[in-house]
Design a protein around this motif. Structure first.
Motif, PDB file in Angstrom:
ATOM      1  N   TYR A   5      58.697  95.019  -0.408  1.00 49.79           N
ATOM      2  CA  TYR A   5      58.171  96.256   0.483  1.00 49.79           C
ATOM      3  C   TYR A   5      56.969  96.835   0.338  1.00 49.79           C
ATOM      4  N   LEU A   6      56.130  96.710   1.391  1.00 52.69           N
ATOM      5  CA  LEU A   6      54.804  97.190   1.002  1.00 52.69           C
ATOM      6  C   LEU A   6      54.522  98.463   1.637  1.00 52.69           C
ATOM      7  N   VAL A   7      54.356  99.552   0.955  1.00 50.91           N
ATOM      8  CA  VAL A   7      54.022 101.037   1.282  1.00 50.91           C
ATOM      9  C   VAL A   7      52.601 101.087   1.417  1.00 50.91           C
ATOM     10  N   THR A   8      51.898 101.422   2.584  1.00 53.66           N
ATOM     11  CA  THR A   8      50.493 101.336   2.589  1.00 53.66           C
ATOM     12  C   THR A   8      49.812 102.649   1.920  1.00 53.66           C
ATOM     13  N   ASP A   9      48.594 102.580   1.554  1.00 53.35           N
ATOM     14  CA  ASP A   9      47.698 103.735   0.992  1.00 53.35           C
ATOM     15  C   ASP A   9      46.303 103.203   1.147  1.00 53.35           C
ATOM     16  N   SER A  10      45.889 103.984   2.344  1.00 51.35           N
ATOM     17  CA  SER A  10      44.433 103.568   2.760  1.00 51.35           C
ATOM     18  C   SER A  10      43.283 103.763   1.521  1.00 51.35           C
ATOM     19  N   ASP A  11      43.691 105.018   1.005  1.00 48.71           N
ATOM     20  CA  ASP A  11      42.797 105.269  -0.122  1.00 48.71           C
ATOM     21  C   ASP A  11      42.481 104.088  -1.169  1.00 48.71           C
ATOM     22  N   VAL A  12      43.681 103.979  -1.573  1.00 45.03           N
ATOM     23  CA  VAL A  12      43.924 102.627  -2.636  1.00 45.03           C
ATOM     24  C   VAL A  12      43.200 101.389  -2.177  1.00 45.03           C
ATOM     25  N   ALA A  13      43.512 101.225  -0.965  1.00 46.21           N
ATOM     26  CA  ALA A  13      42.863  99.969  -0.406  1.00 46.21           C
ATOM     27  C   ALA A  13      41.345 100.104  -0.160  1.00 46.21           C
ATOM     28  N   ARG A  14      40.953 101.091   0.171  1.00 42.54           N
ATOM     29  CA  ARG A  14      39.471 101.202   0.126  1.00 42.54           C
ATOM     30  C   ARG A  14      38.820 101.233  -1.020  1.00 42.54           C
ATOM     31  N   LYS A  15      39.343 101.771  -1.998  1.00 37.50           N
ATOM     32  CA  LYS A  15      38.744 101.744  -3.447  1.00 37.50           C
ATOM     33  C   LYS A  15      38.745 100.254  -3.869  1.00 37.50           C
ATOM     34  N   GLU A  26      47.149  90.095   4.590  1.00 39.32           N
ATOM     35  CA  GLU A  26      47.276  89.378   3.494  1.00 39.32           C
ATOM     36  C   GLU A  26      48.861  89.377   2.896  1.00 39.32           C
ATOM     37  N   ALA A  27      49.363  90.477   2.937  1.00 45.67           N
ATOM     38  CA  ALA A  27      50.691  90.543   2.309  1.00 45.67           C
ATOM     39  C   ALA A  27      51.875  89.743   3.368  1.00 45.67           C
ATOM     40  N   CYS A  28      51.538  90.234   4.423  1.00 45.32           N
ATOM     41  CA  CYS A  28      52.519  89.494   5.513  1.00 45.32           C
ATOM     42  C   CYS A  28      52.292  87.961   5.262  1.00 45.32           C
ATOM     43  N   ARG A  29      50.957  87.333   5.261  1.00 41.36           N
ATOM     44  CA  ARG A  29      50.798  85.988   4.922  1.00 41.36           C
ATOM     45  C   ARG A  29      51.612  85.580   3.814  1.00 41.36           C
ATOM     46  N   ALA A  30      51.639  86.404   2.626  1.00 36.41           N
ATOM     47  CA  ALA A  30      52.414  85.900   1.363  1.00 36.41           C
ATOM     48  C   ALA A  30      53.647  86.041   1.583  1.00 36.41           C
ATOM     49  N   VAL A 184      52.954 100.202  -3.748  1.00 34.92           N
ATOM     50  CA  VAL A 184      51.734 100.428  -3.174  1.00 34.92           C
ATOM     51  C   VAL A 184      50.566 100.001  -3.800  1.00 34.92           C
ATOM     52  N   SER A 185      50.205 100.529  -4.942  1.00 35.97           N
ATOM     53  CA  SER A 185      48.780  99.971  -5.596  1.00 35.97           C
ATOM     54  C   SER A 185      48.687  98.597  -6.115  1.00 35.97           C
ATOM     55  N   ALA A 186      50.007  98.030  -6.654  1.00 38.86           N
ATOM     56  CA  ALA A 186      50.121  96.552  -6.830  1.00 38.86           C
ATOM     57  C   ALA A 186      49.602  95.913  -6.087  1.00 38.86           C
ATOM     58  N   ILE A 187      49.688  96.111  -4.726  1.00 42.31           N
ATOM     59  CA  ILE A 187      49.150  95.276  -3.432  1.00 42.31           C
ATOM     60  C   ILE A 187      47.832  96.047  -2.976  1.00 42.31           C
ATOM     61  N   CYS A 188      47.885  97.071  -2.513  1.00 37.51           N
ATOM     62  CA  CYS A 188      46.843  97.618  -1.900  1.00 37.51           C
ATOM     63  C   CYS A 188      45.520  97.845  -2.766  1.00 37.51           C
ATOM     64  N   GLY A 189      45.881  97.763  -4.086  1.00 39.05           N
ATOM     65  CA  GLY A 189      44.680  98.196  -4.774  1.00 39.05           C
ATOM     66  C   GLY A 189      44.368  96.720  -5.767  1.00 39.05           C
ATOM     67  N   HIS A 190      44.825  95.474  -5.285  1.00 39.38           N
ATOM     68  CA  HIS A 190      44.597  94.328  -5.934  1.00 39.38           C
ATOM     69  C   HIS A 190      43.584  93.857  -5.133  1.00 39.38           C
ATOM     70  N   SER A 192      43.205  90.662  -4.998  1.00 36.24           N
ATOM     71  CA  SER A 192      43.778  89.582  -3.739  1.00 36.24           C
ATOM     72  C   SER A 192      44.944  90.131  -3.417  1.00 36.24           C
ATOM     73  N   PRO A 193      45.175  91.058  -2.335  1.00 38.71           N
ATOM     74  CA  PRO A 193      46.635  91.402  -1.876  1.00 38.71           C
ATOM     75  C   PRO A 193      47.427  90.306  -1.659  1.00 38.71           C
ATOM     76  N   TYR A 194      47.095  89.077  -1.246  1.00 44.31           N
ATOM     77  CA  TYR A 194      47.843  88.138  -0.954  1.00 44.31           C
ATOM     78  C   TYR A 194      48.253  87.391  -2.357  1.00 44.31           C
ATOM     79  N   GLU A 195      47.419  87.335  -3.130  1.00 41.90           N
ATOM     80  CA  GLU A 195      47.758  86.742  -4.720  1.00 41.90           C
ATOM     81  C   GLU A 195      48.952  87.640  -5.071  1.00 41.90           C
ATOM     82  N   ALA A 196      48.585  89.003  -4.978  1.00 40.36           N
ATOM     83  CA  ALA A 196      49.619  90.011  -5.641  1.00 40.36           C
ATOM     84  C   ALA A 196      51.015  89.966  -5.147  1.00 40.36           C
ATOM     85  N   SER A 197      50.935  89.775  -3.679  1.00 41.99           N
ATOM     86  CA  SER A 197      52.298  89.768  -3.044  1.00 41.99           C
ATOM     87  C   SER A 197      52.899  88.509  -3.308  1.00 41.99           C
ATOM     88  N   ARG A 198      52.208  87.441  -3.371  1.00 43.39           N
ATOM     89  CA  ARG A 198      53.025  86.086  -3.715  1.00 43.39           C
ATOM     90  C   ARG A 198      53.534  85.993  -5.174  1.00 43.39           C
TER      91      ARG A 198
END
Length: 210
Positions: A5-15, A26-30, A184-190, A192-198
């Motif tokens: 389950y992905l919970v979003t965080d724009s700040d983490v993603a932006r960083k 990318e998460a959904c694709r994975a 949250v961070s394990a996907i948004c802040g990675h 490669s969100p795809y690789e992290a999710s997969r």
């Protein structure tokens, strides 16, 4: 039920150099099929605009779009559901507003909160906080794996653990009997969100095979 389950965080993603729509796609694709849009700082208009963009992505992949807290935004977007915390609108009122067919998730932090929802019309529980995270410095309320396991044993509802979960500890988390893991961070802040999710989905699938 998909267990990541992905919970979003724009700040983490932006960083990490990402836009939020990029992370979600990318998460959904994975293979992620649960996405909670959690945006505490956005204006209502900005939240709606972002939500409409995210909904196009989740619909394309057959993923559930859950809106954090904002019942009005969920209704306007015709999202799949709403997630509320202990200080948000009471879940019984949320159910009245969004109807019987939408998803409602509720955050649970301890046994007393769990016992207070007996018989409630809820679809899943988010159980927090498992491990220390960058956004939660107070460790006195951390459940840990033992606390998570105790709460999972006390409910028949689907449960998602959240708080500091990543590829290194996600299999330990699943050993507690929880239904799934919210990250949250394990996907948004990675990088490669795809690789992290997969990777995490593969770890969850390996756990199921065991």
């Amino acid at each position: 039920m998909n267990r990541l389950y992905l919970v979003t965080d724009s700040d983490v993603a932006r960083k990490a150099g990402h836009t939020l729509p990029f992370v979600v796609e990318e998460a959904c694709r994975a293979g992620v099929r649960w996405v909670q849009l959690r945006e505490k700082e956005l204006s209502t208009r900005a939240f709606l605009e972002l939500g409409a963009e995210i909904k196009q992505i989740t619909q394309a992949y057959g993923a559930n779009l859950i809106i954090n807290d904002r019942v009005d935004v969920a209704l306007a977007l015709d999202a799949d559901g709403v997630h509320v915390g202990q200080g948000d609108m009471p879940y019984s009122m949320v159910r009245t507003l969004i109807g019987p067919d939408k998803i409602i998730g509720l955050s649970i932090n301890n046994l007393a909160e769990l016992q207070a929802i007996a018989g409630a019309q809820l679809d899943y529980l988010g159980i927090a906080t498992i491990f220390p995270t960058g956004t939660k410095q107070d460790t006195s309320s951390l459940l840990g794996l033992d606390g998570l396991q105790q709460l999972c044993r006390q409910t028949s509802l689907p449960t998602f653990a959240i708080g500091g979960i990543n590829a290194q500890n996600i299999q330990q988390v699943m050993q507690t009997g929880v239904t799934g893991a919210a990250v949250v961070s394990a996907i948004c802040g990675h990088p490669s969100p795809y690789e992290a999710s997969r990777e995490m989905i593969e770890l969850l699938n390996d756990r199921m095979i065991e």
